[in-house]
Each structure stands twice: as structure tokens, then as C-alpha cells.
Design a protein around this motif. Structure first.
Motif, PDB file in Angstrom:
ATOM      1  N   LYS A 873      91.860   9.939  58.719  1.00  0.00           N
ATOM      2  CA  LYS A 873      91.654  10.395  57.355  1.00  0.00           C
ATOM      3  C   LYS A 873      92.941  10.796  56.669  1.00  0.00           C
ATOM      4  O   LYS A 873      92.954  11.032  55.453  1.00  0.00           O
ATOM      5  CB  LYS A 873      90.684  11.591  57.343  1.00  0.00           C
ATOM      6  N   HIS A 874      94.020  10.863  57.427  1.00  0.00           N
ATOM      7  CA  HIS A 874      95.249  11.426  56.867  1.00  0.00           C
ATOM      8  C   HIS A 874      96.367  10.398  56.668  1.00  0.00           C
ATOM      9  O   HIS A 874      97.198  10.567  55.781  1.00  0.00           O
ATOM     10  CB  HIS A 874      95.761  12.556  57.768  1.00  0.00           C
ATOM     11  N   VAL A 875      96.426   9.360  57.477  1.00  0.00           N
ATOM     12  CA  VAL A 875      97.571   8.448  57.458  1.00  0.00           C
ATOM     13  C   VAL A 875      97.115   7.016  57.203  1.00  0.00           C
ATOM     14  O   VAL A 875      96.209   6.512  57.883  1.00  0.00           O
ATOM     15  CB  VAL A 875      98.367   8.519  58.785  1.00  0.00           C
ATOM     16  N   THR A 876      97.748   6.352  56.233  1.00  0.00           N
ATOM     17  CA  THR A 876      97.438   4.967  55.892  1.00  0.00           C
ATOM     18  C   THR A 876      98.727   4.163  55.782  1.00  0.00           C
ATOM     19  O   THR A 876      99.713   4.631  55.189  1.00  0.00           O
ATOM     20  CB  THR A 876      96.681   4.881  54.553  1.00  0.00           C
ATOM     21  N   LEU A 877      98.710   2.973  56.336  1.00  0.00           N
ATOM     22  CA  LEU A 877      99.845   2.053  56.229  1.00  0.00           C
ATOM     23  C   LEU A 877      99.422   0.871  55.359  1.00  0.00           C
ATOM     24  O   LEU A 877      98.357   0.281  55.565  1.00  0.00           O
ATOM     25  CB  LEU A 877     100.269   1.552  57.617  1.00  0.00           C
ATOM     26  N   THR A 878     100.271   0.519  54.391  1.00  0.00           N
ATOM     27  CA  THR A 878      99.984  -0.591  53.489  1.00  0.00           C
ATOM     28  C   THR A 878     101.139  -1.581  53.508  1.00  0.00           C
ATOM     29  O   THR A 878     102.304  -1.185  53.393  1.00  0.00           O
ATOM     30  CB  THR A 878      99.771  -0.096  52.047  1.00  0.00           C
ATOM     31  N   LEU A 879     100.811  -2.847  53.665  1.00  0.00           N
ATOM     32  CA  LEU A 879     101.783  -3.926  53.557  1.00  0.00           C
ATOM     33  C   LEU A 879     101.343  -4.831  52.405  1.00  0.00           C
ATOM     34  O   LEU A 879     100.147  -5.065  52.228  1.00  0.00           O
ATOM     35  CB  LEU A 879     101.868  -4.738  54.854  1.00  0.00           C
ATOM     36  N   GLY A 880     102.308  -5.336  51.649  1.00  0.00           N
ATOM     37  CA  GLY A 880     101.897  -6.157  50.529  1.00  0.00           C
ATOM     38  C   GLY A 880     103.027  -6.956  49.920  1.00  0.00           C
ATOM     39  O   GLY A 880     104.191  -6.850  50.323  1.00  0.00           O
ATOM     40  N   ALA A 881     102.657  -7.759  48.947  1.00  0.00           N
ATOM     41  CA  ALA A 881     103.630  -8.595  48.238  1.00  0.00           C
ATOM     42  C   ALA A 881     103.187  -8.770  46.800  1.00  0.00           C
ATOM     43  O   ALA A 881     102.011  -9.017  46.526  1.00  0.00           O
ATOM     44  CB  ALA A 881     103.765  -9.962  48.910  1.00  0.00           C
TER      45      ALA A 881
END
Length: 947
Positions: A873-881
Motif C-alpha cells: 500500500k505504500h510503495v509503487t514503481l512505474t516505468l513508462g515512455a
């Protein structure tokens, strides 16, 4: 005695409500998974009695005994209404569980209506988009203007290049109109504009916009975009519509760290630049259940990008072929020798920096409310942003003798403009209820200042070898203070005419505009204070002041102010759930040009369940900005690769009066819209057509250049202020044109169940066309056809008609499965067209000007993708372009005239007569018109932490 009485009255105001309202409604607002929806609004219908959910989702309402309809709502969720029966001395527990809505630009809005009755965008009589913080987190863009460019189809904004201060403040458009024809609000209060007026060859030339990027994205709860004329409701500038930035309230700690850069390939060359580091932080604090304070901050370090091409001019160290070079072989030999010299000295023909400026931006914003009593709330907001930018101009070649000192820069130099932008804002207000009337009294202040420091440059007019290479070139500053008083009341009836909302208000605004002079050597020809004359090369004067951006002279410096007072009345009547009618009237009086009266009428008719027809008719206005009235300077601009000294004069100058041009007056608009809205289960739609007619639009004229010879109208006028004839041309602001804009907005969204999960789909689009319907000059200009042609050239006309995409289509999909969230968006940017100032077929230097110097750039699809994984609930990783498939606009081409000869082999031509869209190969992509920029693919990674 009076002071004592006031203190006792305030004490009673704070204490008595507690005794009168011993009853409470309390509970939590949760999502379908049991998580708290922080910042959700819980409100008693048809009143202003409401509260925001805390970091744990809790809310508290104080009420009298009775029956209430209570609505809980949050951006990104479906609203929920519950009935509450409250008895004396009772605390009623009432929880709300909200289901997630689609990402659809279709949430609860307050913009465009002063009714206490909350509505969704499908319920409003005019079109309103809502972009929530949840949606902003999904996108691949970092700046607020770029986020809106990819999310809101009617909004357009692109970063500019080699355009002085405009490199650092992005001009924006709504419905294809100018940056100064959209009003920006923060928490419903008027936001100040920038100190910069765009005077270079970009979209928005001659306008003054609002720097949206001065507001940290981390501070924003949602963005409301009203796509309809609203001057009768909100005052000047709201011709195209209104953008309202609603700040966050009570939220948990939220931090995001992002790193990204361009990884792209174009025309056979790879680039890895534009490295960007961004850190966002926000936190909302509960103030003993009586209010909140939210503080948000953002830091961004964005590197420059460069997509410039090779300088194709044959000679770098000499501007003309020597008289002995009369044969093809002789010219080829001289060019080869020139190239060898450049290579040995390290002079690269890729000598420009064509792309994004480098920027370091730090901003902080606070938003707060505190209940002094049940009926009185103190509120305020404050912000500060410092933006340090670095952009480059045109390269000065060693062959440009009047602009260079070879003892300092033997290979020429690339001058740089360094801007320091400070943006300050603050507001304080009281709101509450007096009987059944809601009231709101506030004061809002904002200012924007820009300091210019020019580096890697020189003043060519100083004695050889003595010029500094850095200069302070002066500053611009704009400040605005606004006092508002608004009162409103909802009247309910038992008949067919079920309710009437009435609102009245007044506004008092003061504005102040300043130009501050730079240091003497930044603008001087020689050093007047030391009796040192300007340097001459033969009979030619060298260029005065700092190259790329001569400083503001003491004669340019000024401080100008004005005031205006506005009053309005706004009515909205409800005929059960069948019909909604509205009317607004606003009168404003300005101290410098007079008054204006605007009106607006709206209506919404429910045709049958879920489907409604809506429309509006209104008039509007935009007051000329102080910048447009008073800005003046002298600058060096390149026209067909030739440096020219350009004088900008304001409407107080005798130059303008000699052209027969009077003082600026306001732009007047007529707005019409007609739309269809529908909501059928999870599917919603809005389709709105519009037409905007604008009379007396303020334009920045084309350049009136000196005529050949000694006679002519322009020569005669310029000689009165420039007897030494160092000025090549003059330009000014004038009410010269009328325009008509037609368009269509479409927003469709649906939420589809895919197994146990939900797929949110949105299709939106804007289609628009602007035409210049009239060009009108003064009697002096109308009497001379050559002057009228130069008043508003084909090139300037194309900035209004074809420099913004004629269409934009946005397709997006969001899908969440367990801990994963996938977001895909593809945007089709429609065509844009550049038209040259010279009419095709006109003879230039003995050669017919080519038709293909005009260029249309074809539509392109640009695709973004992000994938997020929540570890907990606390940590999110996002990858994108952003721009996943590395799409670029069409390449600008060299016109047919250039292809008629080869500079190195044709003994009859001088390369200084070249005319092409690439500025001698240096601009591979057009800088005059832009669909989505030309930086290519941008990839990033982001870590988000919530606690």
C-alpha cells in the motif's frame, strides 16, 4: 469600546454554534477494497455544510436535528447519496463506500456555476472536463502544460525553441485561440499572468499567458477545464474558457522520485539528452477536525535537448565571395579552404542548440482552511516558484563582422539567454453563511518577475578586445491584486419551478507592470557614459548591446498601473429535473480604456432518461494587457539568416501615431455552443459544437522594414526616432483583425468488466478551424497597399489560422489487475501549416518566390505507455515512455528556389539571399508551427511512496 465589542462578537460566533449544533454525523469514506479515500467530500445537499475526509477517510458534520440528503464524492469515483435522520444530541455513524469511475474527464465540477448543487460534467449546461490527481499520476509527462496537452483534447501547448524568454514559459491554447484568451483560476480565484509578452516568431506571438508550470503538479487535486466563454461570470480573458486548478486538501504523505531522458533516433542520428530528475512531495495535515493545511513541493532539473542540423552556408569566415571568384572552380576551392580552416579550429557546422531549454525549477504551494465556527471558515493559499533557465540563440559566425569581435571569439559564438523567473502568490479569505446566504470575501495577490542575464556573448560596438562576455540585460515584472466579495443563495419551491440559485458579487483589481533597465553595456552603442563612440566597420555600424538579447535601455524602463471594478449577477433556475436555465450579467470598468458589459444565457433540457440537450449564448471581452499597451524594446532578430535591429514601440510612441494607429481597445467576442450529453450505465458521452466570433483582436504587427532608397513612409517615420538609420524595422500592437473559430468537442468513456477487474476506456477529440475574417488598418495604412501587406502578413495570419493542430484525437485505456496497473494512450495531432510572409510568385532578387515555401505538416499519432506495480500500500514503481514509437513531425524542407542553384557552383548567387524553411539547414523541424514538439522518445522510471 468598539474593539471590545468586536472581540466579544467574534467569541460568540465561535462558541454559540457549538451549543446550537450538539448533533453530529460522522463516519468514513472508503473505496471498494476498504481503503480510505483521502480528501473525499461529504456534503449535505443544497447547502455549503460539508467536510473533507481525513488521511484515514474520516469526516465529521455538525447539524441540527432533522432529515438530510448527504452526498459523498471524490474525483475518480462514483458519487453516492444517503439519507440521514438525526435526533437531538445524537451522533450518527454513516459510512460511504464509493465505486471507482472511469478515467473519463467526467467527474464532479464546481466551475461554471455558483449553485450549491453539485453536478457532474454530463449534468452541466456547458462543457467541463475534470482531470484528477489519479489520472495525472498515470501519464508520461512531467510539466503541467504537457500533461494537459496529452489529456485534454481542446488544450494545446508545446515548448518553443530559439525564442528568447518564450523558451522558458510555454504558450498554451484552448479551442485554438490565443494564450491570453483563457482565464486561469486557482481554487476559483483569478491567477496572475506572467511578466513576459511573446514577441518572437512562435505561436502566441504578441500575447501574454499564464505560466501553468509555476504551480507544482504535486499540489493539484484536480483540474477543471470549462470549454465555453465565461467573461460574464469571471471577467476578462475568459473568451475561450476557464481553467481552474483545485489544490489538495488533507492527504497522506506522498512522495515521487522520477528520472527520465530522451532515447531517440531521427534522420540516422541517435540522441540521449534531456535528462530529467523530478521530486514531488505533498502532505495534508488535519487541524483538530476543524480544517486542514496541505503543503506540496516540486523540484525539477531538466536538461537541454538539441535536434539542430548542419549549417549549409558555404562560407563561415567570409560573408561574400571575393571578386576574383568568378568561376565554379574558384568558388569550390575557396569553400574547401574555408571548411578546412573551420575543421582545424574546431568550428562544427552543427552550431545551434535547437530544442528544449535547460531548466531548474523549484516550487512550493500551501492550501489551508480552518473553521472559526459552524458558519465561518478562514481559508488561504500561498505559493512560490523559482525557475532558472538557459536557452541559446542563433550562432554568430566569424564572417558576421558587425556582430562579432574576432579577438574574443575567433570562431564565432553561440550566445545564451539565462532567465531567473520568480513567481509569488498568496490569498486569504473568509467564507460562511449569514442566514440562508452563502458569502465569500477574499484578497488574492500574485506577481511574476523575469530577470535576463546574457552569457557567452559580447557587445560588438565596444572597442576591440574590451567587451565583457556576460551582461545583466534587465527585468520584467507584473503584479496583480484582486479583492472579491461573492454572495449566493439557493431558493427551493414546491411547484414545477423547483429551485432558483442567485449569486451576486463584485471584484476590485489592481495591476502593475514594470520594465527595468539592464546595465549600460548590455544595450549601449559604445559607452556613452565614458564618451566612447560605437565601433564602425567602414561605413557600417556594429551591433549595439549584448548579442542575442540587447538589454532594456533606461528609455524602455517604466512602471505602469491600472485598476478595474467589476460587478455581476448570476441566476440559475431548475424546473424539476427536466430543465435548467441560467443567466449572467457582468459590468466592468477600467481606469485606462473604459467599460464593458457582458452577458451569458445557458440551458439544459433532459430529453429522456440519461440524454440531454445543452447550449449557451454569450458575449465576452479581453482587456488589452498592460504589457501590450506599454512594452517597448530594441532587439536583434534574424530574417532569412540576416541580423536585423528591430524596434518595438508601444502605443504612447509618436511612431505609432504617425502610422495612424490609436490606443488599444478590448477584444469583443460572441460565443455560441450546442451540445448533447448522455449517461447510460457506465457509459457517458458529451458532444459539443461551438462558434466564437472575436472582433478587434489585438495582434503584434509584422515588421515594417525600411524601404530601399531614402524615401518612403517607413523611412520617413523611422528617421524621426533613428536619424542614424541603425534600426532596420519597427513593429507594434494594434487591434487589426476579426476572427471566427468553429469547432466540435467529443468525450466518450466507458467502464468494462474484464473478469474480476475493470477496463476504463476514453475516446475524446477536438476539431477546430479559425479564420481571419477581416484585416483593418488605420487610414494611413489603408492608403498604402504595401503598408497593409506588412501590417498583418501571410505568416502572421498562419499563426492564427494554422499553427495549432486543427484536430486532436485522444484514445486511452487503463487496466488494473491485482498489484499491476497498465495505462496506454495514443494521441493523433492534426495537421498544421506554415505560410511564408511573401506571397508565392512575388519576385525576390530577380527570382519568383516559390509556392512550396509554404508547408503543411501531416497528422501524427503519438503513443504513451506506463506500467505500475504496487509492492504494497505504500510503495509503487512505474516505468513508462512518452512517444513510445519515436515519432517526429515531418521534416522541414528547403524550397524549390534553393534547389535552383548550388551556392558553391553558381557564380551569380550570394548565399545571403537564401530563403528556406530550415534556416540554412539548422532547423530540421519547423519552429514556427508545432504539433507535439520534436524531441522524440522519452523514457522514465518513477518510485512513489505513500505513508
Amino acid at each position: 469600546m468598539n474593539l471590545l465589542f468586536l472581540r466579544l462578537w467574534m467569541l460568540c460566533l465561535c462558541i454559540l454554534p457549538g451549543a446550537l449544533f450538539a448533533q453530529q454525523i460522522r463516519g468514513r469514506v472508503l473505496d471498494s477494497k476498504g481503503n480510505a479515500i483521502v480528501g473525499a467530500t461529504v456534503q449535505i445537499n443544497s447547502t455549503n455544510n460539508g467536510a473533507n475526509a481525513s488521511g484515514t477517510g474520516e469526516y465529521l458534520l455538525k447539524v441540527q436535528p432533522g432529515s438530510y440528503q448527504i452526498t459523498a464524492r471524490a474525483v475518480g469515483y462514483e458519487s453516492l447519496v444517503k439519507t440521514a435522520e438525526v435526533k437531538g444530541n445524537q451522533t450518527l455513524e454513516l459510512d460511504f463506500v464509493l465505486n471507482e469511475s472511469s478515467v473519463s474527464l467526467n467527474d464532479i465540477v464546481v466551475l461554471g456555476s455558483r449553485s450549491s448543487q453539485a453536478r457532474t460534467s454530463t449534468d452541466t449546461p456547458v462543457p467541463v472536463d475534470v482531470i484528477g490527481a489519479k489520472e495525472m499520476k498515470l501519464v508520461a509527462q512531467t510539466d503541467l502544460t504537457q500533461i494537459m496537452n496529452y489529456v485534454a483534447p481542446s488544450f494545446s501547448s508545446n515548448r518553443q525553441t530559439v525564442s528568447d524568454g518564450t523558451d522558458h514559459i510555454d504558450p498554451a491554447s484552448l479551442r485554438g485561440l490565443g494564450p491570453d484568451q483563457v482565464l486561469v483560476l486557482v481554487n476559483g480565484k483569478r491567477r496572475h499572468t506572467t511578466a513576459l509578452v511573446n514577441i518572437n516568431g512562435t505561436f502566441g506571438r504578441g500575447t501574454v499567458g499564464t505560466d501553468l508550470n509555476a504551480i507544482p503538479v504535486s499540489a493539484i487535486e484536480r483540474i477543471e477545464v470549462l470549454r465555453d466563454g465565461a467573461a460574464a461570470q469571471y471577467g476578462s480573458d475568459a473568451i475561450a474558457g476557464v481553467i481552474n486548478l483545485v489544490l489538495k486538501k488533507e492527504t497522506p504523505w506522498n512522495a515521487n522520485l522520477m528520472y527520465g531522458q530522451s532515447l531517440t533516433n531521427t534522420l540516422g542520428k541517435s540522441y540521449s539528452d534531456g535528462k530529467t530528475v523530478q521530486f514531488d512531495l505533498s502532505k495534508g495535515f488535519n487541524l483538530n477536525n476543524k480544517g486542514f493545511v496541505n503543503i506540496a513541493a516540486q523540484y525539477q532539473d531538466r536538461g537541454a535537448t538539441n535536434r539542430g542540423g548542419l549549417d549549409t552556408r558555404p562560407l563561415l569566415y567570409s560573408s561574400v565571395w571575393p571578386s576574383s571568384a568568378t568561376t565554379v572552380e574558384a568558388r569550390q576551392t575557396l569553400k574547401a579552404a574555408d571548411d578546412a580552416k573551420a575543421q582545424a579550429a574546431g568550428l562544427d557546422r552543427n552550431n545551434m542548440r535547437v530544442g528544449n531549454a535547460a531548466v531548474k525549477n523549484f516550487g512550493v504551494m500551501a492550501n489551508a482552511e480552518y473553521k472559526l465556527g459552524t458558519n465561518v471558515t478562514l481559508y488561504g493559499q500561498a505559493g512560490y516558484t523559482n525557475k532558472e533557465g538557459n536557452a541559446a540563440g542563433f550562432y554568430r559566425l566569424p564572417s558576421q563582422s558587425t556582430q562579432i569581435d574576432l579577438s574574443i571569439y575567433p570562431n564565432g559564438f553561440l550566445p545564451q539567454i539565462n532567465t531567473s523567473v520568480h513567481d509569488l502568490s498568496g490569498g486569504l479569505g473568509l467564507k460562511g453563511m449569514l442566514g440562508k446566504w452563502n458569502w465569500d470575501l477574499s484578497n488574492t495577490y500574485g506577481e511574476n518577475s523575469i530577470k535576463f542575464n546574457i552569457s557567452n556573448t559580447l557587445n560588438a560596438s565596444l572597442p576591440v578586445g574590451t567587451s565583457p562576455t556576460e551582461f545583466y540585460a534587465g527585468k520584467l515584472k507584473y503584479g496583480q491584486n484582486v479583492v472579491n466579495l461573492d454572495v449566493s443563495r439557493r431558493h427551493e419551491f414546491s411547484g414545477v419551478f423547483s429551485a432558483l440559485n442567485t449569486a451576486f458579487g463584485t471584484e476590485f483589481r489592481t495591476s502593475r507592470y514594470e520594465i527595468g533597465a539592464g546595465e549600460e553595456k548590455s544595450w549601449s552603442f559604445g559607452i556613452p557614459s565614458e564618451n566612447i563612440p560605437g565601433r564602425m566597420i567602414g561605413s557600417s555600424s556594429t551591433a549595439a548591446g549584448a548579442q542575442v538579447f540587447p538589454g532594456y535601455k533606461p528609455a524602455n524602463a517604466l512602471v505602469k498601473t491600472r485598476t478595474n471594478v467589476g460587478i455581476y449577477a448570476d441566476f440559475e433556475g431548475e424546473f424539476k429535473e427536466r430543465l435548467l436555465l441560467g443567466a449572467a450579467l457582468r459590468y466592468e470598468n477600467y481606469s485606462d480604456f473604459g467599460s464593458n458589459l457582458s452577458y451569458k444565457a445557458t440551458g439544459r433540457l433532459n430529453l429522456f432518461q440519461g440524454l440531454a440537450l445543452r447550449g449557451a449564448v454569450s458575449t465576452g471581452f479581453r482587456a488589452p494587457s498592460l504589457h501590450q499597451i506599454y512594452f517597448n524594446n530594441e532587439s536583434t532578430q534574424f530574417v532569412n539568416s540576416v541580423a536585423r535591429q528591430v524596434l518595438t514601440v508601444n502605443n504612447e510612441s509618436p511612431v505609432v501615431s504617425q502610422f495612424g494607429v490609436g490606443r488599444l481597445k478590448p477584444e469583443i467576442s460572441q460565443n455560441y455552443s450546442l451540445g448533447l450529453t448522455g449517461k447510460f450505465g457506465s457509459f457517458s458521452m458529451t458532444i459539443d459544437a461551438y462558434q466564437i466570433n472575436i472582433k478587434d483582436r489585438i495582434v503584434f504587427s509584422s515588421q515594417f522594414a525600411r524601404e530601399s532608397g531614402t524615401t518612403g513612409t517607413v523611412n520617413t517615420i523611422l528617421n524621426t526616432v533613428d536619424p542614424n538609420q541603425t534600426i532596420n524595422s519597427v513593429q507594434f500592437f494594434t487591434n487589426a483583425i476579426d476572427t471566427r473559430t468553429k469547432g466540435l468537442d467529443i468525450v466518450l468513456s466507458d467502464r468494462i468488466k474484464v473478469g474480476a477487474n475493470t477496463l476504463n476506456l476514453t475516446v475524446s477529440g477536438n476539431f477546430n478551424e479559425t479564420k481571419v475574417t477581416r484585416i483593418q488598418g488605420s487610414s494611413v495604412i489603408e492608403a498604402d497597399p504595401s503598408l497593409k501587406t506588412r501590417l498583418f502578413s501571410r505568416e502572421e495570419q498562419s499563426r492564427f489560422e494554422s499553427s495549432v493542430p486543427k484536430s486532436k484525437i485522444n484514445l486511452s485505456a487503463n487496466y488494473q489487475v491485482k498489484a499491476w496497473n497498465f495505462f496506454l494512450r495514443t494521441v493523433r495531432f492534426g495537421e498544421v501549416t506554415y505560410r511564408s510572409a511573401t506571397i508565392p510568385g512575388t519576385t525576390v532578387a530577380g527570382v519568383p518566390y516559390p509556392a512550396d515555401n509554404d508547408q503543411t505538416f501531416s497528422p501524427k499519432w503519438v503513443t504513451d505507455v506506463t506500467a505500475s506495480y504496487a509492492f504494497n500500500k505504500h510503495v509503487t514503481l512505474t516505468l513508462g515512455a512518452n512517444n513510445l514509437f519515436d515519432v517526429y513531425p515531418d521534416k522541414a524542407y528547403i524550397n524549390a528556389r534553393n534547389n535552383q542553384f548550388n551556392y558553391a557552383t553558381d557564380a551569380t548567387q550570394s548565399y545571403t539571399t537564401a530563403l528556406d524553411n530550415t534556416s540554412n539547414g539548422r532547423f530540421l523541424y519547423s519552429r514556427a508551427v508545432s504539433q507535439f514538439g520534436f524531441n522524440g522518445r522519452f523514457v522514465f522510471a518513477k518510485v512513489g511512496v505513500t505513508f
